[in-house]
Design a protein around this motif. Structure first.
Motif, PDB file in Angstrom:
ATOM      1  N   THR A 157     -34.700   3.608 -30.716  1.00 34.82           N
ATOM      2  CA  THR A 157     -34.726   4.518 -31.862  1.00 34.82           C
ATOM      3  C   THR A 157     -34.279   5.892 -31.369  1.00 34.82           C
ATOM      4  O   THR A 157     -34.344   6.165 -30.165  1.00 34.82           O
ATOM      5  N   PRO A 158     -33.817   6.763 -32.282  1.00 34.01           N
ATOM      6  CA  PRO A 158     -33.413   8.103 -31.832  1.00 34.01           C
ATOM      7  C   PRO A 158     -34.519   8.792 -31.032  1.00 34.01           C
ATOM      8  O   PRO A 158     -34.254   9.451 -30.036  1.00 34.01           O
ATOM      9  N   TRP A 159     -35.745   8.587 -31.455  1.00 33.77           N
ATOM     10  CA  TRP A 159     -36.872   9.221 -30.769  1.00 33.77           C
ATOM     11  C   TRP A 159     -36.979   8.748 -29.325  1.00 33.77           C
ATOM     12  O   TRP A 159     -37.069   9.551 -28.395  1.00 33.77           O
ATOM     13  N   GLN A 160     -36.919   7.419 -29.128  1.00 36.78           N
ATOM     14  CA  GLN A 160     -36.984   6.857 -27.767  1.00 36.78           C
ATOM     15  C   GLN A 160     -35.776   7.296 -26.943  1.00 36.78           C
ATOM     16  O   GLN A 160     -35.904   7.683 -25.778  1.00 36.78           O
ATOM     17  N   PHE A 161     -34.619   7.231 -27.591  1.00 33.78           N
ATOM     18  CA  PHE A 161     -33.372   7.533 -26.898  1.00 33.78           C
ATOM     19  C   PHE A 161     -33.357   8.979 -26.398  1.00 33.78           C
ATOM     20  O   PHE A 161     -33.035   9.245 -25.246  1.00 33.78           O
ATOM     21  N   LEU A 162     -33.748   9.900 -27.266  1.00 32.84           N
ATOM     22  CA  LEU A 162     -33.720  11.311 -26.876  1.00 32.84           C
ATOM     23  C   LEU A 162     -34.747  11.603 -25.785  1.00 32.84           C
ATOM     24  O   LEU A 162     -34.490  12.409 -24.886  1.00 32.84           O
ATOM     25  N   HIS A 163     -35.892  10.926 -25.842  1.00 35.10           N
ATOM     26  CA  HIS A 163     -36.866  11.117 -24.767  1.00 35.10           C
ATOM     27  C   HIS A 163     -36.354  10.564 -23.445  1.00 35.10           C
ATOM     28  O   HIS A 163     -36.572  11.147 -22.392  1.00 35.10           O
ATOM     29  N   PHE A 164     -35.650   9.445 -23.554  1.00 33.74           N
ATOM     30  CA  PHE A 164     -35.065   8.858 -22.342  1.00 33.74           C
ATOM     31  C   PHE A 164     -34.045   9.820 -21.718  1.00 33.74           C
ATOM     32  O   PHE A 164     -34.096  10.121 -20.524  1.00 33.74           O
ATOM     33  N   ILE A 165     -33.129  10.317 -22.544  1.00 29.96           N
ATOM     34  CA  ILE A 165     -32.102  11.235 -22.034  1.00 29.96           C
ATOM     35  C   ILE A 165     -32.766  12.484 -21.441  1.00 29.96           C
ATOM     36  O   ILE A 165     -32.412  12.941 -20.353  1.00 29.96           O
ATOM     37  N   ALA A 166     -33.759  13.017 -22.158  1.00 28.20           N
ATOM     38  CA  ALA A 166     -34.435  14.230 -21.684  1.00 28.20           C
ATOM     39  C   ALA A 166     -35.102  13.975 -20.338  1.00 28.20           C
ATOM     40  O   ALA A 166     -35.096  14.837 -19.457  1.00 28.20           O
ATOM     41  N   GLU A 167     -35.637  12.776 -20.171  1.00 33.37           N
ATOM     42  CA  GLU A 167     -36.301  12.455 -18.902  1.00 33.37           C
ATOM     43  C   GLU A 167     -35.283  12.359 -17.768  1.00 33.37           C
ATOM     44  O   GLU A 167     -35.502  12.896 -16.682  1.00 33.37           O
ATOM     45  N   VAL A 168     -34.168  11.691 -18.042  1.00 30.03           N
ATOM     46  CA  VAL A 168     -33.128  11.604 -17.014  1.00 30.03           C
ATOM     47  C   VAL A 168     -32.606  13.004 -16.682  1.00 30.03           C
ATOM     48  O   VAL A 168     -32.249  13.303 -15.548  1.00 30.03           O
ATOM     49  N   ARG A 169     -32.575  13.863 -17.698  1.00 26.19           N
ATOM     50  CA  ARG A 169     -32.112  15.238 -17.499  1.00 26.19           C
ATOM     51  C   ARG A 169     -33.136  16.099 -16.766  1.00 26.19           C
ATOM     52  O   ARG A 169     -32.944  17.304 -16.595  1.00 26.19           O
ATOM     53  N   GLY A 170     -34.256  15.479 -16.414  1.00 26.12           N
ATOM     54  CA  GLY A 170     -35.236  16.187 -15.592  1.00 26.12           C
ATOM     55  C   GLY A 170     -36.246  16.996 -16.379  1.00 26.12           C
ATOM     56  O   GLY A 170     -37.000  17.783 -15.808  1.00 26.12           O
ATOM     57  N   LEU A 171     -36.281  16.824 -17.713  1.00 21.66           N
ATOM     58  CA  LEU A 171     -37.291  17.534 -18.496  1.00 21.66           C
ATOM     59  C   LEU A 171     -38.597  16.742 -18.450  1.00 21.66           C
ATOM     60  O   LEU A 171     -38.603  15.532 -18.581  1.00 21.66           O
ATOM     61  N   ARG A 172     -39.687  17.449 -18.274  1.00 21.24           N
ATOM     62  CA  ARG A 172     -40.967  16.769 -18.132  1.00 21.24           C
ATOM     63  C   ARG A 172     -42.004  17.340 -19.096  1.00 21.24           C
ATOM     64  O   ARG A 172     -41.920  18.497 -19.497  1.00 21.24           O
ATOM     65  N   GLY A 173     -42.976  16.521 -19.425  1.00 23.07           N
ATOM     66  CA  GLY A 173     -44.175  16.958 -20.131  1.00 23.07           C
ATOM     67  C   GLY A 173     -43.921  17.718 -21.423  1.00 23.07           C
ATOM     68  O   GLY A 173     -43.151  17.300 -22.282  1.00 23.07           O
TER      69      GLY A 173
END
Lengths: 244, 308
Positions: free
Chosen positions: B90-106
């Motif tokens: 889902t867009p929600w999961q996808f964006l969280h995944f990308i943000a995590e790979v991009r090094g954004l946390r918490g």
């Protein structure tokens, strides 16, 4: 390692977001049961071990593991998401590892779900559970070897069908390397050491001892090196595609 | 700062991108134009590190894309052509995944994801698989993943392709909002878009840069630059009179629309002349205007020139 973990979670989650995972697990359990009971005649044999369960794993993996592996890269190439993946701040090695480990963990889950047969054998007799554990570990390692071959092939194409067929054929060669079919083909003309070498590469030969519960370090090293070599090849293939 | 130097990509004997060089500074929105197959996407794929150049270099704020790929990639947000995304998420999961790979946390990750969801209006489809979304929503998901880490460099490959006019406008607004202090490279073949959002246009054809200028400068290269069009009843008479003027190079008549267009010679200003003329002759002029120039005309001429 963080990146591998992030990719791992996404990949593994991806299996369970679609029916693929459930269909695979059901078919894996049904086939492994059918082989054990009807082909292996496990029940009639009256022995409290799982040798007749594990002995069919190479044949089961031969078709089921390439089916899991074929989509790893080919699907991403087809849908274009590979461009997304490889422009994120991850190295090719991290991407290869994340994908491989997720698929391996998935096969591991399917393998763990065969636990009813372990319960059954413990109910019917008193088997050597250490040997059974060893065989499970060996089987998982062998599935990793099949998977690494399939992942590498998948990295080279955008056609899943092609990836599947080529992987099955390659894996079949690896399984059969110790069989008369292959050694017989070589024996007429090849030097003895070559025949020795080829047959020592057989998944089947290395798994035979394991399926009886004998976990030899040489067999472990063998399967681990197969995994490492094919994953290195996978990294090379993906990088070569970037430069092509 | 992006510095592209002698960038080349050959696929076998076919040279897709041929020694391209240009630089882009923060605050610039660069329109990357060219006919299909000119090498736009290939160039973007090399800047983003998806393809390895055959020769030449790309440096993103000093980081060579080939030698320090991770550092360069971390600075870049990229929307590939067709906005590919993992369809089972889902867009929600996808964006969280990308943000995590991009090094954004918490907490930071939550905030940034919430913000891009606001920014591209994804609320309605947040928990539907991306596969089931309309083209417009998919494109927005693609944009959202490109900007979630607030990149210094934004590279968008045909971001408005296939969108309806309202959606196109939204994307353009977004580009303009983001373009103030970053580097944005947008490929497109919609020329009005260049006028609307870009501060600079680079046109490539057959793998080579054939023009690098502001949209306004490009317009002055058009034969329509400074051309004056009159809409009136006495078309034939007007054409005759205009043709006699010294500053007129050519006159074209559009009898269906009832229009006469006079093209200037050597940048002569024809508007005043035409107005004087129509006053003298007593024509009933319904409309009179001077054109800035037409980008599509310039585009066509410079991208087909070499072949001819």
């Amino acid at each position: 390692m963080n990146q591998v973990w992030t990719l791992f979670k996404r990949e593994l989650g991806g299996y369970f977001a679609t029916p693929v995972a459930y269909v695979f697990i059901v078919i894996f359990l049904m086939l492994s049961g059918a082989f054990t009971f009807f082909v292996g005649r496990w029940y009639e044999q009256g022995q409290a071990d799982l040798a007749n369960f594990f002995v069919f794993h190479p044949w089961l993996y031969l078709f089921l593991v390439p089916a899991i592996a074929m989509r790893l890269w080919a699907e991403e190439r087809k849908s274009g998401t590979v461009e997304l993946l490889l422009t994120l701040p991850v190295t090719t090695t991290q991407a290869v590892l994340g994908k491989f480990l997720a698929a391996w963990a998935f096969i591991g889950i399917a393998l763990v779900l065969t636990f009813p047969i372990w319960i059954t054998v413990n109910y019917l007799g008193s088997p050597d559970n250490g040997a059974i554990l060893a065989a499970y570990i060996g089987s998982l390692l062998m599935s990793g070897a099949f998977l690494a071959v399939g992942a590498c092939i998948s990295g080279a194409t955008k056609s899943q069908v092609l990836a599947f067929i080529v992987s099955v054929v390659l894996c079949l060669l690896f399984v059969l390397a110790g069989f008369p079919l292959v050694t017989g083909f070589l024996s007429g003309w090849a030097p003895g050491w070559l025949i020795e070498l080829v047959s020592s590469l057989s998944f089947y030969t290395h798994f035979q001892a394991i399926s009886r519960g004998v976990l030899d370090l040489r067999d472990l090293v063998y399967f681990l090196s197969v995994i490492v070599i094919w994953l290195l090849a996978n990294v090379l293939v993906v990088d070569m595609k970037k430069a092509a | 700062m992006i510095e592209i130097k002698d960038l080349t990509k050959a696929f076998g004997p076919f040279v897709a991108v041929d020694r391209i060089s240009f630089g882009v500074r923060p605050g610039e929105v660069l329109g990357f134009l060219g006919p299909n197959g000119a090498g736009k996407s290939t160039t973007m794929k090399m800047i983003t590190g998806f393809l390895t150049p055959t020769a030449g270099t790309v440096r993103v704020f000093g980081h060579d894309v080939v030698r320090e790929p991770l550092k360069a990639k971390q600075l870049i947000g990229y929307l590939p052509e067709g906005a590919p995304a993992y369809g089972d998420m889902t867009p929600w999961q996808f964006l969280h995944f990308i943000a995590e790979v991009r090094g954004l946390r918490g907490e930071q990750r939550k905030q940034r994801v919430a913000r891009v969801i606001d920014e591209v209006h994804l609320h309605e489809v947040l928990h539907q698989p991306i596969d089931t979304l309309s083209k417009g929503y998919k494109r927005r998901v693609g944009l959202a993943q490109a900007i979630v880490h607030e990149p210094q460099v934004l590279i968008l490959d045909e971001p408005t392709d296939g969108l309806d006019p309202n959606q196109k406008q939204e994307v353009r607004d977004l580009i303009q909002r983001m373009g103030k202090d970053r580097i944005i490279i947008v490929s497109t073949h919609i020329l009005e878009e260049v006028d609307a959002v870009c501060s600079r246009a680079v046109i490539i054809a057959r793998g080579k840069v054939v023009a690098d200028a502001t949209p306004a400068e490009l317009e002055t290269r058009s034969i329509y630059h400074g051309a004056v069009t009159l809409q009136l009843d006495a078309v034939a008479e007007a054409a005759e009179a205009l043709r006699a003027l010294p500053g007129v190079a050519e006159v074209r008549i559009d009898s269906v629309a009832g229009q006469v267009t006079a093209f200037p010679r050597d940048g002569a200003d024809l508007l005043a002349e035409a107005e004087r003329l129509s006053g003298e002759r007593g024509w009933v002029v319904k409309q009179i205007y001077r054109e800035r120039g037409r980008l599509d005309d310039v585009f066509r001429r410079i991208t087909t020139q070499e072949a001819a």
